[in-house]
Design a protein around this motif. Sequence first.
Motif, PDB file in Angstrom:
ATOM      1  N   THR A 142       0.829  -1.200   0.000  1.00  0.00           N
ATOM      2  CA  THR A 142       0.000   0.000   0.000  1.00  0.00           C
ATOM      3  C   THR A 142       0.865   1.253   0.000  1.00  0.00           C
ATOM      4  N   MET A 143       1.992   1.195   0.685  1.00  0.00           N
ATOM      5  CA  MET A 143       2.891   2.349   0.735  1.00  0.00           C
ATOM      6  C   MET A 143       3.420   2.682  -0.658  1.00  0.00           C
ATOM      7  N   TYR A 144       3.871   1.676  -1.377  1.00  0.00           N
ATOM      8  CA  TYR A 144       4.369   1.873  -2.739  1.00  0.00           C
ATOM      9  C   TYR A 144       3.267   2.473  -3.616  1.00  0.00           C
ATOM     10  N   ALA A 145       2.058   1.941  -3.480  1.00  0.00           N
ATOM     11  CA  ALA A 145       0.936   2.438  -4.284  1.00  0.00           C
ATOM     12  C   ALA A 145       0.609   3.893  -3.951  1.00  0.00           C
ATOM     13  N   GLN A 181      -2.766   3.921 -12.884  1.00  0.00           N
ATOM     14  CA  GLN A 181      -3.292   2.580 -13.153  1.00  0.00           C
ATOM     15  C   GLN A 181      -2.574   1.536 -12.304  1.00  0.00           C
ATOM     16  N   GLU A 182      -1.249   1.654 -12.220  1.00  0.00           N
ATOM     17  CA  GLU A 182      -0.484   0.708 -11.413  1.00  0.00           C
ATOM     18  C   GLU A 182      -0.857   0.830  -9.933  1.00  0.00           C
ATOM     19  N   ALA A 183      -1.012   2.073  -9.467  1.00  0.00           N
ATOM     20  CA  ALA A 183      -1.399   2.290  -8.070  1.00  0.00           C
ATOM     21  C   ALA A 183      -2.774   1.697  -7.785  1.00  0.00           C
ATOM     22  N   ALA A 184      -3.714   1.923  -8.693  1.00  0.00           N
ATOM     23  CA  ALA A 184      -5.073   1.411  -8.497  1.00  0.00           C
ATOM     24  C   ALA A 184      -5.074  -0.118  -8.430  1.00  0.00           C
ATOM     25  N   ALA A 185      -4.274  -0.762  -9.285  1.00  0.00           N
ATOM     26  CA  ALA A 185      -4.219  -2.229  -9.288  1.00  0.00           C
ATOM     27  C   ALA A 185      -3.677  -2.758  -7.961  1.00  0.00           C
ATOM     28  N   ILE A 186      -2.648  -2.103  -7.428  1.00  0.00           N
ATOM     29  CA  ILE A 186      -2.082  -2.535  -6.144  1.00  0.00           C
ATOM     30  C   ILE A 186      -3.107  -2.346  -5.022  1.00  0.00           C
ATOM     31  N   HIS A 187      -3.732  -1.177  -4.979  1.00  0.00           N
ATOM     32  CA  HIS A 187      -4.731  -0.916  -3.930  1.00  0.00           C
ATOM     33  C   HIS A 187      -5.870  -1.927  -4.002  1.00  0.00           C
ATOM     34  N   GLN A 188      -6.273  -2.288  -5.213  1.00  0.00           N
ATOM     35  CA  GLN A 188      -7.354  -3.261  -5.356  1.00  0.00           C
ATOM     36  C   GLN A 188      -6.924  -4.627  -4.822  1.00  0.00           C
ATOM     37  N   ARG A 189      -5.711  -5.031  -5.144  1.00  0.00           N
ATOM     38  CA  ARG A 189      -5.207  -6.325  -4.631  1.00  0.00           C
ATOM     39  C   ARG A 189      -5.108  -6.314  -3.112  1.00  0.00           C
TER      40      ARG A 189
END
Length: 320
Positions: A92-95, A127-135
């Motif tokens: 989450t931090m990376y995102a 887009q990359e951030a959203a994918a991580i947050h969703q996971r």
Amino acid sequence: MSPSRAIVGFVLWTVLVATDEAISHDCGTSARPTTDGGAEGSTEVLAATKNNLGIMLQKDAERGIDPANNLQRAMTLFQEALVLLNDKQDSTMYAGVLTNLGITYRMLSEWGVESRANLEYSGSALQEAAAIHQRQGNSAGLATAMNGLGLTYRMLAEDEPDPVEHLKKSEHALRIAAELWRRLENERSRAGALNNLGITYQVMAQRDIDPEENLRRSIEVIRDAIRLRKQQQAWLSYGRAQNNLGTAHRMLAERGIQKPTNLESARAAFEEALRVFGELGRRSYEAGVKAELIKILQALVESGVSPDQHHARLKELGGS
């Protein structure tokens, strides 16, 4: 190219003075990653420090303090934070840092700096951030990233001969953001997403994508934003939303749709926005709204709608 690998030191050839974007949309809140403070978290602490410094520079840019330079410095800090978090790319931090980087790319584009390239970088990062947050099941992080994506997609559509795809993506992202904020009972952020969604509908109408229907949708969601902003006593955002409501009604009137009614609705919204900005001492906002109000009053007089009353108001505003 991965957004975190974008070249940091590109040359700032020209910085154009941006229009007052604040009256059009709510930018949302930058993400502030936190750490657990453990011994193995020293790298994370440094990354979080860089992230928070980047947010401070973002805020300075929003206030008009050396925007292009401060945004470039913020971009560099966010990129350095991502390098430090390289072994935690699904966190989450990376995102959160990715989200801030994506917002910064878009802001640089708004200032005319490598506009198209920075919008593409913005979309990739968000887009990359959203994918991580969703996971990770992080609804708040996902909502923030989707709100940012909605704004970036809308800007990507601006100079395209066929803007449908990006405008539909903007609508989709902002609807998701608004719904997530509703579920989280974060009405302040929900109001911002609704206001942004209303503007996307207006841009759709401007590009002749179901114009009447999209203007009606714009009015519906912006009215919801106005109601929430009034409850929150967030008067600056309330005034911005009233301005956007007036614009939607004006656009309907210009299309000949219930012209007297929509002109009156536009007048009422612009009058309210002008009152709020005046009370807040926001002179730059006042000037733009006043110009819009004068045009509406002139159209009402020409249409024979309460001409004496509206002509008198025109005189007060110096528009006759």
